[in-house]
Design a protein around this motif. Structure first.
Motif, PDB file in Angstrom:
ATOM      1  N   SER A 169     105.239 173.875  -2.505  1.00 21.15           N
ATOM      2  CA  SER A 169     104.733 172.720  -1.755  1.00 21.15           C
ATOM      3  C   SER A 169     103.225 172.798  -1.574  1.00 21.15           C
ATOM      4  O   SER A 169     102.518 171.794  -1.695  1.00 21.15           O
ATOM      5  N   LEU A 187     101.590 171.905  -4.847  1.00 21.64           N
ATOM      6  CA  LEU A 187     101.639 170.464  -5.064  1.00 21.64           C
ATOM      7  C   LEU A 187     100.628 169.737  -4.192  1.00 21.64           C
ATOM      8  O   LEU A 187      99.949 168.808  -4.645  1.00 21.64           O
ATOM      9  N   THR A 188     100.497 170.170  -2.934  1.00 18.86           N
ATOM     10  CA  THR A 188      99.523 169.547  -2.038  1.00 18.86           C
ATOM     11  C   THR A 188      98.103 169.746  -2.539  1.00 18.86           C
ATOM     12  O   THR A 188      97.278 168.821  -2.523  1.00 18.86           O
ATOM     13  N   THR A 192      97.191 170.271  -5.632  1.00 17.03           N
ATOM     14  CA  THR A 192      97.003 169.472  -6.843  1.00 17.03           C
ATOM     15  C   THR A 192      96.741 168.019  -6.495  1.00 17.03           C
ATOM     16  O   THR A 192      95.859 167.374  -7.076  1.00 17.03           O
ATOM     17  N   ARG A 193      97.500 167.498  -5.544  1.00 17.94           N
ATOM     18  CA  ARG A 193      97.279 166.112  -5.127  1.00 17.94           C
ATOM     19  C   ARG A 193      95.904 165.938  -4.512  1.00 17.94           C
ATOM     20  O   ARG A 193      95.239 164.914  -4.732  1.00 17.94           O
TER      21      ARG A 193
END
Length: 403
Positions: free
Chosen positions: A182, A185-186, A188-189
């Motif tokens: 998670s 992913l955060t 990367t966003r």
């Protein structure tokens, strides 16, 4: 960080480096699981205490078992209620779970494995797996299984102790991996959002430069070329002075537009209450007629700036590329929509129409900038032939109810 929340980081495997400290999501999930373990123990103690006390001989054994039940219940309740405060003690003093294991074994001596107290030994290896990971769960699960097997003489509950330790360690490892995924992913966003913001800002600066300083500098270059040709003819000094004044005027205009561009970049673009009609009237000059129809609402400055820039670029294109003698700019409110049109009587569009991307690849960014500005405010831009005669019409449709 781990010492403050009561959880140790997972042990490195092989030559791997120690992973990052647990994230908030992992911490909250592990704390919730630990609380559930103590809640389960409280329920089992309440149900099994009468059975254990009823099977205990009167006198000192009753007091011993009763004290063990009371102490185990109180400790479980304290850890259930204030895990954030007392949980780190289990991390710093791992031997405390051995005391917990001894109390559960004492209660198991006076109760059968089939009673509710028979499930209490499962809590210690499960808690060890959640708090310490695989190594801690292996030690306590093996020790608890040996104690249970020695007390009860059976191996079913002992095997369940091993499974409980493995389940706790697996849940902990799963939560750490899920939290790391998670976090990745955060991040990367966040990187994509930053890259998109940088790209959007670069495009905005490119549009602003094209719509202001770039045009003036192009005119300055043309005036300088004319001056060089005129200066070569000494028979006409008046023409040379005229061209020199044109160059000076273009240079001053470029400097003024540069200052205006810098001022706009520092200006708050969210200021409401800009009159679009007043902004468009600044475009009215020789050969350019500006009209409004209906009651134009007040726009945020950013939206008004995009609308005026589209109209200004359309007027400039009509003069420079279409050789138009008359240009009409009209802003009309048609129900819930604003329609901004710019029509000219110039030579019109090529027979095959216009390809915005091909023009941009060739270094002509005017139509591309107009399209991007319309998209930025939620509008739609259409460039086509003039419906009432030769020439070109640029139309921008904007829903007034859009943000």
């Amino acid at each position: 960080m781990a010492a403050t929340i009561g959880f140790a980081a997972p042990a490195a495997r092989g030559a791997e480096a120690q992973p990052a400290p647990p994230l908030a999501l992992q911490v909250n999930a592990l704390q919730a699981l630990c609380r559930q373990v103590f809640a389960f123990r409280l329920v089992m103690l309440g149900l099994g205490a009468p059975v254990a006390l009823g099977r205990t001989a009167p006198g000192a054994p009753v007091y011993l078992v009763g004290g063990a039940v009371l102490l185990t219940f109180m400790l479980s309740y304290v850890l259930f209620r204030d895990w954030e405060r007392f949980g780190p003690l289990l991390l710093r003093h791992r031997w405390l779970l051995a005391v917990d294991m001894a109390f559960s074994a004492l209660l198991l001596i006076t109760a059968t494995a089939a009673s509710p107290l028979g499930l209490l030994p499962l809590c210690t290896p499960l808690l060890a797996g959640l708090v310490y990971g695989w190594r801690g769960s292996a030690v306590y699960a093996a020790a608890q299984a040996a104690v249970v097997a020695a007390v009860t003489g059976g191996f079913t509950l002992a095997a369940l102790c091993l499974l409980a330790g493995a389940a706790g360690a697996w849940l902990r490892d799963f939560l750490f991996r899920f939290g790391a995924a998670s976090q990745a992913l955060t991040e990367t966003r966040a990187r994509l959002a930053v890259a998109e913001a940088v790209r959007a800002e670069r495009e905005r600066l490119a549009r602003e430069m094209h719509d202001s300083v770039s045009k003036t500098l192009h005119g300055l270059a043309l005036a300088a070329d004319a001056l060089s040709r005129t200066a070569a003819d000494p028979a006409d000094p008046g023409a040379a002075r005229h061209q020199a004044r044109a160059v000076a005027e273009a240079a001053r205009r470029a400097a003024a537009e540069s200052r205006e561009l810098l001022t706009d970049l520092r200006r708050d673009l969210d200021t409401p209450g800009v009159s679009l009609a007043a902004e468009l009237r600044a475009l009215a000059e020789a050969g350019v007629v500006v009209r409004t129809s209906g009651v134009l609402p007040l726009f945020p400055s950013a939206v008004a700036a995009h609308l005026v820039a589209v109209a200004s670029e359309a007027v400039e294109n009509a003069r420079r590329h279409a050789s138009a003698s008359a240009v009409e700019v009209e802003a009309a409110v048609c129900g819930p929509r604003l329609v901004l049109t710019v029509e000219d009587d110039g030579c019109g569009l090529p027979a095959g129409g216009v390809d915005v991307r091909a023009l941009a690849d060739a270094g002509h960014y005017g139509l591309l900038g107009m399209t991007e500005r319309a998209t930025a405010i939620g509008g739609r831009l259409h460039v086509g032939p003039r419906p009432t005669g030769p020439g070109t019409r640029v139309r921008l449709d904007l829903c007034l109810g859009s943000p």
